[in-house]
Design an enzyme around this catalytic site. Sequence first.
Site, PDB file in Angstrom:
ATOM      1  N   LYS A 136       2.307  18.904 -22.942  1.00 13.98           N
ATOM      2  CA  LYS A 136       2.949  19.749 -23.966  1.00 13.98           C
ATOM      3  C   LYS A 136       2.417  19.416 -25.350  1.00 13.98           C
ATOM      4  CE  LYS A 136       7.185  20.908 -21.499  1.00 13.98           C
ATOM      5  NZ  LYS A 136       7.244  19.911 -20.417  1.00 13.98           N
TER       6      LYS A 136
HETATM    7  O1  S5P Z   1      10.827  24.598 -19.859  1.00 16.17           O
HETATM    8  C1  S5P Z   1      10.444  23.660 -19.178  1.00 16.17           C
HETATM    9  C2  S5P Z   1       9.102  23.316 -19.118  1.00 16.17           C
HETATM   10  C3  S5P Z   1       8.705  22.287 -18.260  1.00 16.17           C
HETATM   11  S1  S5P Z   1       7.033  22.030 -18.059  1.00 16.17           S
HETATM   12  N1  S5P Z   1      11.329  22.962 -18.422  1.00 16.17           N
HETATM   13  C4  S5P Z   1      10.948  21.936 -17.608  1.00 16.17           C
HETATM   14  O2  S5P Z   1      11.808  21.364 -16.957  1.00 16.17           O
HETATM   15  N2  S5P Z   1       9.622  21.568 -17.558  1.00 16.17           N
HETATM   16  C5  S5P Z   1       9.158  20.419 -16.719  1.00 16.17           C
HETATM   17  O3  S5P Z   1       9.413  20.740 -15.353  1.00 16.17           O
HETATM   18  C6  S5P Z   1       9.877  19.107 -16.992  1.00 16.17           C
HETATM   19  O4  S5P Z   1       9.156  18.334 -17.940  1.00 16.17           O
HETATM   20  C7  S5P Z   1       9.872  18.443 -15.629  1.00 16.17           C
HETATM   21  O5  S5P Z   1       8.667  17.742 -15.445  1.00 16.17           O
HETATM   22  C8  S5P Z   1       9.903  19.592 -14.637  1.00 16.17           C
HETATM   23  C9  S5P Z   1      11.283  19.931 -14.093  1.00 16.17           C
HETATM   24  O6  S5P Z   1      11.768  18.861 -13.344  1.00 16.17           O
HETATM   25  P1  S5P Z   1      13.128  18.971 -12.484  1.00 16.17           P
HETATM   26  O7  S5P Z   1      13.338  17.600 -11.957  1.00 16.17           O
HETATM   27  O8  S5P Z   1      14.236  19.406 -13.422  1.00 16.17           O
HETATM   28  O9  S5P Z   1      12.846  19.981 -11.396  1.00 16.17           O
END
Ligand code: S5P
Length: 481
Positions: free
Chosen positions: A314
């Site tokens: 990011k």
């Molecule tokens: O808007 C976003 C963008 C990203 S890249 N929301 C997110 O959650 N992410 C990423 O996606 C976040 O940094 C994490 O690595 C992943 C979601 O992880 P989870 O464990 O919530 O599925």
Amino acid sequence: MAHRDLLEQCLVDLHRIGVVKFGNFTLKSGMQSPIYFDLRMIISYPKIMETVAELMWAKRPNPDYDLVCGVAYTGLPIATVISTKQELPMLIRRKESKGYGTKKLVEGNYEEGQNCLMIEDVIVSGSSVYETLETLKELNLKVDDAIVFLDREQGGAANLASMGVNVISVVTMTQMMGILLKHGCINQATSESVLEFVESHNDTSIVTKEKSSCKNGIDVMDRKKRSFESRTSVTNHPLARKLFEIMSSKKTNLCVAADVTTSKELISLAEKVGPHICLLKTHIDILTDFSKETVESLKELAATHNFMLFEDRKFGDIGSTVASQYSGGAYNIVDWAELVTVHGLPGDGIIKGLMSAINGRPRGCVLVSEMSSSGALTSQEYVNGCCKMAQNHTYFVIGFVSQSNVSSDPRFILMTPGVQLDKSVDGLGQQYVTPRVAVLERGADVVIVGRGIREAEDPEAAAIKYKEEAFSAYLERIEAQ
Ligand code: S5P
């Protein structure tokens, strides 16, 4: 003078007057190039312009043409010289219709069925020639041949050949480097770096702005309707093509977010989920024991299981700062991550900064246009700005991280995080939807799943479950259209 001597002398002259430039240039497609061939300059050197026109005319494969048409702009003066010398009537194709008067796109007299020769200065992907070709064909002219001065050997001739246009060049990039080297205009290292660049960027596609059409003439809008396979031919980005190919052949549009804190956990997770994913997304700065070996193991696993490494850095700073963060530092991200995430916030400079660090390597980014967290400040205006940035940099931006259908352009790959089957929030702002909702309602091409898989009792089984649900939703989406 013999043709070969005339060509060599002409190239030496073109180099002398500054037509052949070395440095860091952004081409029309957004591609960064270490060489720029600026033939526009010849209008200030009538003798050289005459020689260029003579060399090009000598290459004509057919003795009888009814018309000559220069591709705007540099092709125009060359076509004019050919037209007056050979007494061959000329056509001009405007870049845009005037919007007043006759509103014609083509100037000059012609009759349907006449045989028209196209003249262009340089060919990269063939997009400019293609735009002119489309217009001339709409007027029912016969257009079989295009003569270009320089073929940069980046796929343009093959792209046009697949549309039935025979491209004849006066000189190829390889030949030009050889001649300039022979005459002491450049050194061996410059020649090698240019040829290395050309070889690693020789897979361009035709994508035109005006008609938003592509190589095989399919309309490029309607991303959601199109199969990943069919979208490989509309993008000019080699990594977007690679990702489409992985998704089609492995039948997976699952990206696992590998947010773990040790190299051992990271490698172990990648081994388990590798066969079921198209992308492994990392936050490499979470690791407490990052090392070169970690990266080497990841690269090996990516090659074995055919997935791509995607660092979720990011980036969000000014161009010069992100260039240093991308290349070098503790993680040297550019070296191992084919894809990275980037915020659109700083504007175009961030893309230019990152591109300045890739040094000829095939690399791409995904723009974070919307975030999954509650209260995210990504307004519609911001999303529109990100879309514009992506369109202006299709040689680096391959898609978006988004929560909605932010683009219907099939060149762009939409990736949606905040995906889980059993939870709707995480207590820290994260909001979840299921893979079906992400793909069918929000238009995701790729679903990004972290804790839903990592924290499952059996991460491999969970990856299979998410993969199957996301891919069947995608199939449903394209079949429903
Ligand atoms: O808007 C976003 C963008 C990203 S890249 N929301 C997110 O959650 N992410 C990423 O996606 C976040 O940094 C994490 O690595 C992943 C979601 O992880 P989870 O464990 O919530 O599925």
